[in-house]
Design a protein around this motif. Structure first.
Motif, PDB file in Angstrom:
ATOM      1  N   GLN A  93      -9.471  -3.671  -2.944  1.00 60.91           N
ATOM      2  CA  GLN A  93      -8.913  -4.438  -2.076  1.00 60.91           C
ATOM      3  C   GLN A  93     -10.166  -4.814  -1.150  1.00 60.91           C
ATOM      4  O   GLN A  93     -11.113  -3.785  -0.173  1.00 60.91           O
ATOM      5  CB  GLN A  93      -7.956  -3.868  -1.107  1.00 60.91           C
ATOM      6  CG  GLN A  93      -7.566  -4.479  -0.573  1.00 60.91           C
ATOM      7  CD  GLN A  93      -6.083  -3.713   0.199  1.00 60.91           C
ATOM      8  OE1 GLN A  93      -5.694  -2.238  -0.095  1.00 60.91           O
ATOM      9  NE2 GLN A  93      -5.519  -4.273   1.522  1.00 60.91           N
TER      10      GLN A  93
ATOM     11  N   ARG B  27     -14.892  -1.032  12.859  1.00 58.49           N
ATOM     12  CA  ARG B  27     -13.850  -1.416  13.651  1.00 58.49           C
ATOM     13  C   ARG B  27     -13.495  -1.024  14.812  1.00 58.49           C
ATOM     14  O   ARG B  27     -12.815  -1.702  15.854  1.00 58.49           O
ATOM     15  CB  ARG B  27     -12.410  -0.503  12.140  1.00 58.49           C
ATOM     16  CG  ARG B  27     -12.684  -1.387  11.097  1.00 58.49           C
ATOM     17  CD  ARG B  27     -11.650  -0.725  10.462  1.00 58.49           C
ATOM     18  NE  ARG B  27     -11.734  -1.615   8.732  1.00 58.49           N
ATOM     19  CZ  ARG B  27     -11.225  -0.820   8.433  1.00 58.49           C
ATOM     20  NH1 ARG B  27     -10.415   0.416   7.857  1.00 58.49           N
ATOM     21  NH2 ARG B  27     -11.199  -1.208   6.833  1.00 58.49           N
TER      22      ARG B  27
ATOM     23  N   PHE C 210      -4.229  -7.303   4.677  1.00 56.42           N
ATOM     24  CA  PHE C 210      -5.247  -6.169   4.951  1.00 56.42           C
ATOM     25  C   PHE C 210      -6.612  -7.007   5.831  1.00 56.42           C
ATOM     26  O   PHE C 210      -6.491  -6.684   6.733  1.00 56.42           O
ATOM     27  CB  PHE C 210      -6.023  -5.499   4.213  1.00 56.42           C
ATOM     28  CG  PHE C 210      -6.783  -4.453   4.573  1.00 56.42           C
ATOM     29  CD1 PHE C 210      -5.808  -3.812   5.318  1.00 56.42           C
ATOM     30  CD2 PHE C 210      -7.783  -4.046   5.060  1.00 56.42           C
ATOM     31  CE1 PHE C 210      -5.928  -1.370   5.903  1.00 56.42           C
ATOM     32  CE2 PHE C 210      -7.998  -3.206   5.048  1.00 56.42           C
ATOM     33  CZ  PHE C 210      -7.538  -2.505   6.099  1.00 56.42           C
TER      34      PHE C 210
ATOM     35  N   TYR D 163      -7.136   8.515   9.029  1.00 61.22           N
ATOM     36  CA  TYR D 163      -6.345   7.028   9.021  1.00 61.22           C
ATOM     37  C   TYR D 163      -6.016   7.136  10.812  1.00 61.22           C
ATOM     38  O   TYR D 163      -6.116   7.882  11.597  1.00 61.22           O
ATOM     39  CB  TYR D 163      -5.101   6.981   8.791  1.00 61.22           C
ATOM     40  CG  TYR D 163      -4.873   6.480   7.149  1.00 61.22           C
ATOM     41  CD1 TYR D 163      -6.182   6.137   6.341  1.00 61.22           C
ATOM     42  CD2 TYR D 163      -3.864   7.039   6.284  1.00 61.22           C
ATOM     43  CE1 TYR D 163      -5.986   6.207   5.343  1.00 61.22           C
ATOM     44  CE2 TYR D 163      -3.728   6.718   4.908  1.00 61.22           C
ATOM     45  CZ  TYR D 163      -5.025   6.337   4.764  1.00 61.22           C
ATOM     46  OH  TYR D 163      -5.723   6.145   3.561  1.00 61.22           O
TER      47      TYR D 163
ATOM     48  N   ASP E  72      -7.852   4.223  -1.333  1.00 62.47           N
ATOM     49  CA  ASP E  72      -7.473   5.743  -1.297  1.00 62.47           C
ATOM     50  C   ASP E  72      -6.758   6.573  -2.535  1.00 62.47           C
ATOM     51  O   ASP E  72      -5.997   6.071  -3.055  1.00 62.47           O
ATOM     52  CB  ASP E  72      -6.948   4.841  -0.110  1.00 62.47           C
ATOM     53  CG  ASP E  72      -7.443   4.191   0.680  1.00 62.47           C
ATOM     54  OD1 ASP E  72      -8.370   3.488   0.715  1.00 62.47           O
ATOM     55  OD2 ASP E  72      -7.018   4.727   2.470  1.00 62.47           O
TER      56      ASP E  72
ATOM     57  N   PHE F  75       1.003  -0.804  -0.342  1.00 63.28           N
ATOM     58  CA  PHE F  75      -0.463   0.019  -0.257  1.00 63.28           C
ATOM     59  C   PHE F  75       0.980   1.471  -0.009  1.00 63.28           C
ATOM     60  O   PHE F  75       0.936   2.119   0.745  1.00 63.28           O
ATOM     61  CB  PHE F  75      -1.052  -0.118   1.486  1.00 63.28           C
ATOM     62  CG  PHE F  75      -1.765   0.657   0.893  1.00 63.28           C
ATOM     63  CD1 PHE F  75      -3.297   0.327   0.134  1.00 63.28           C
ATOM     64  CD2 PHE F  75      -2.891   1.808   2.352  1.00 63.28           C
ATOM     65  CE1 PHE F  75      -4.673   0.850   0.220  1.00 63.28           C
ATOM     66  CE2 PHE F  75      -3.959   1.984   2.204  1.00 63.28           C
ATOM     67  CZ  PHE F  75      -4.411   2.016   0.957  1.00 63.28           C
TER      68      PHE F  75
ATOM     69  N   GLU G  87     -11.716  10.766   5.102  1.00 63.27           N
ATOM     70  CA  GLU G  87     -11.724   9.774   5.833  1.00 63.27           C
ATOM     71  C   GLU G  87      -9.867  10.017   6.943  1.00 63.27           C
ATOM     72  O   GLU G  87      -9.784  10.522   6.462  1.00 63.27           O
ATOM     73  CB  GLU G  87     -11.515   7.819   4.990  1.00 63.27           C
ATOM     74  CG  GLU G  87     -12.720   7.786   4.626  1.00 63.27           C
ATOM     75  CD  GLU G  87     -12.396   6.345   3.742  1.00 63.27           C
ATOM     76  OE1 GLU G  87     -11.537   6.082   3.807  1.00 63.27           O
ATOM     77  OE2 GLU G  87     -13.258   5.682   3.219  1.00 63.27           O
TER      78      GLU G  87
ATOM     79  N   SER H   4      -1.822   1.009   9.106  1.00 60.97           N
ATOM     80  CA  SER H   4      -1.559   0.228   7.927  1.00 60.97           C
ATOM     81  C   SER H   4      -2.216   1.276   6.648  1.00 60.97           C
ATOM     82  O   SER H   4      -3.703   0.170   5.953  1.00 60.97           O
ATOM     83  CB  SER H   4      -2.181  -1.483   7.794  1.00 60.97           C
ATOM     84  OG  SER H   4      -1.842  -2.119   6.134  1.00 60.97           O
ATOM     85  N   GLY H   5      -2.666   2.304   7.139  1.00 65.27           N
ATOM     86  CA  GLY H   5      -3.833   2.840   6.462  1.00 65.27           C
ATOM     87  C   GLY H   5      -5.077   3.344   6.717  1.00 65.27           C
ATOM     88  O   GLY H   5      -6.447   2.629   5.965  1.00 65.27           O
ATOM     89  N   MET H   6      -5.465   2.442   7.921  1.00 72.59           N
ATOM     90  CA  MET H   6      -6.802   1.902   8.289  1.00 72.59           C
ATOM     91  C   MET H   6      -6.989   2.755   8.789  1.00 72.59           C
ATOM     92  O   MET H   6      -7.093   3.655   9.648  1.00 72.59           O
ATOM     93  CB  MET H   6      -6.269   0.897   9.435  1.00 72.59           C
ATOM     94  CG  MET H   6      -7.997   0.139   9.539  1.00 72.59           C
ATOM     95  SD  MET H   6      -7.189  -0.841  10.977  1.00 72.59           S
ATOM     96  CE  MET H   6      -7.232  -2.550  10.076  1.00 72.59           C
ATOM     97  N   THR H   7      -8.641   3.157   8.209  1.00 73.60           N
ATOM     98  CA  THR H   7      -9.459   4.476   7.745  1.00 73.60           C
ATOM     99  C   THR H   7      -9.991   3.751   9.632  1.00 73.60           C
ATOM    100  O   THR H   7     -10.548   2.934  10.180  1.00 73.60           O
ATOM    101  CB  THR H   7     -10.435   4.157   7.231  1.00 73.60           C
ATOM    102  OG1 THR H   7      -9.596   4.600   5.891  1.00 73.60           O
ATOM    103  CG2 THR H   7     -11.454   5.572   6.924  1.00 73.60           C
TER     104      THR H   7
ATOM    105  N   GLY I 291     -12.191  -6.334   2.157  1.00 77.32           N
ATOM    106  CA  GLY I 291     -12.254  -6.148   3.426  1.00 77.32           C
ATOM    107  C   GLY I 291     -11.964  -4.320   4.098  1.00 77.32           C
ATOM    108  O   GLY I 291     -11.982  -3.602   4.944  1.00 77.32           O
ATOM    109  N   THR I 292     -11.819  -3.397   2.818  1.00 74.89           N
ATOM    110  CA  THR I 292     -11.714  -1.710   2.295  1.00 74.89           C
ATOM    111  C   THR I 292     -12.535  -1.442   3.123  1.00 74.89           C
ATOM    112  O   THR I 292     -13.418  -1.452   2.170  1.00 74.89           O
ATOM    113  CB  THR I 292     -10.403  -1.383   1.809  1.00 74.89           C
ATOM    114  OG1 THR I 292     -11.411  -2.127   0.481  1.00 74.89           O
ATOM    115  CG2 THR I 292      -9.222  -2.305   1.732  1.00 74.89           C
ATOM    116  N   THR I 293     -12.415  -0.093   3.255  1.00 76.41           N
ATOM    117  CA  THR I 293     -13.482   1.305   3.122  1.00 76.41           C
ATOM    118  C   THR I 293     -14.069   1.447   1.484  1.00 76.41           C
ATOM    119  O   THR I 293     -15.161   1.486   1.453  1.00 76.41           O
ATOM    120  CB  THR I 293     -13.298   2.162   3.843  1.00 76.41           C
ATOM    121  OG1 THR I 293     -12.087   2.941   3.252  1.00 76.41           O
ATOM    122  CG2 THR I 293     -13.280   2.626   5.318  1.00 76.41           C
TER     123      THR I 293
HETATM  124  N1  GLN Z   1      -8.421   2.953   4.032  1.00 80.14           N
HETATM  125  C1  GLN Z   1      -8.944   2.602   3.893  1.00 80.14           C
HETATM  126  C2  GLN Z   1      -9.106   1.353   4.552  1.00 80.14           C
HETATM  127  O1  GLN Z   1      -8.903   1.251   6.348  1.00 80.14           O
HETATM  128  C3  GLN Z   1      -7.910   0.822   2.708  1.00 80.14           C
HETATM  129  C4  GLN Z   1      -6.697   0.460   3.899  1.00 80.14           C
HETATM  130  C5  GLN Z   1      -5.297  -0.367   2.929  1.00 80.14           C
HETATM  131  O2  GLN Z   1      -6.256  -0.892   2.415  1.00 80.14           O
HETATM  132  N2  GLN Z   1      -4.559  -0.853   3.470  1.00 80.14           N
HETATM  133  O3  GLN Z   1     -10.043   0.102   4.746  1.00 80.14           O
END
Ligand code: GLN
Length: 231
Positions: free
Chosen positions: A124, A84, A59, A193, A165, A20, A191, A76-79, A126-128
């Motif tokens: 991808q 969650r 992810f 992170y 993203d 990512f 969003e 992990s760039g997780m929103t 499991g993502t937003t």
């Molecule tokens: N920000 C997006 C999410 O949280 C994608 C994150 C990612 O693919 N690493 O779902």
């Protein structure tokens, strides 16, 4: 009596899906994990006086790994989302992001999210981005293990668009050049992170917030930000 254990440097086990860029990816030459998130969590570890060890986890396996105690923290760039937040603790937001769409460079019909009705979309899992794409009327959403695989499918002509993203889309296009793909339309949403820790580990969550605050005060956060996003 047993002899005393020798003192060991404490280790913070961090999980990230290292596909990512520019947030987390594997450096082609050194094979080391690198990116904005990796630099940030290492700086947080340094601030806390612990060694950071990065594990590459898909992810959709990151939250389960945290819940199982296989990792201490995930970045992990997780929103930060409501859903969650029921499962993990998030730090204060550390990065503002949002979803955008990517189409092939020669596509002149898809100009914004509303044009995606009934189209084939790669996301991808499991993502937003996956969640939002599924809300689009009659769209056929195909889920891939990571963002690069979704981009590959677009390039191969298997889908009409990728929803992902914005900063990752921008980085991808900057790296591959504008001949293959382009970003169209306005970002769909805003969003933020967050760095996640296990629900029960509130002590660690506090330490991470404190370290993050310190890095913002002392200019270290800004340095890392400029390294990856400075123009
Ligand atoms: N920000 C997006 C999410 O949280 C994608 C994150 C990612 O693919 N690493 O779902």
């Amino acid at each position: 009596a047993k002899p005393a254990e020798p003192a060991k440097a404490k280790v913070l086990k961090a999980g990230a899906d290292a596909a990512f860029a520019p947030f987390e990816f594997q450096d082609e030459k050194t094979k080391e994990y690198t990116g904005f998130d990796i630099d940030l969590i290492k700086a947080i570890g340094k601030q806390m006086g612990v060694e950071v060890e990065v594990q590459n986890i898909n992810f959709d396996g990151l939250i389960p790994a945290l819940e199982a105690g296989n990792i201490d923290v995930l970045i992990s760039g997780m929103t930060i989302t409501e859903e969650r937040t029921k499962k993990v603790n998030f730090s204060k937001p550390y990065y503002r992001s949002g979803l955008s769409m990517v189409v092939k460079s020669d596509n002149n019909t898809l100009k914004s999210f509303k044009d995606l009705e009934g189209k084939n979309i790669a996301v991808q899992i499991g993502t937003t981005g996956a969640n939002e794409a599924k809300k689009i009327k009659d769209a056929k959403v195909r889920e891939f293990n990571n963002a690069p695989e979704a981009f590959m499918e677009l390039k191969a002509g298997g889908v009409d668009a990728v929803v992902n993203d914005l900063p990752v889309n921008e980085y991808y296009i900057a790296k591959t050049g504008s001949k293959d793909a382009k970003i169209v339309g306005e970002p769909l949403n805003a969003e933020e992170y967050g760095i996640a820790t296990a629900k029960k580990n509130t002590e660690l969550a506090e330490k991470i917030n404190k370290a993050l605050e310190e890095l913002k005060k002392n200019g270290e956060y800004e340095k890392i930000y400029m390294k990856w996003f400075g123009k």
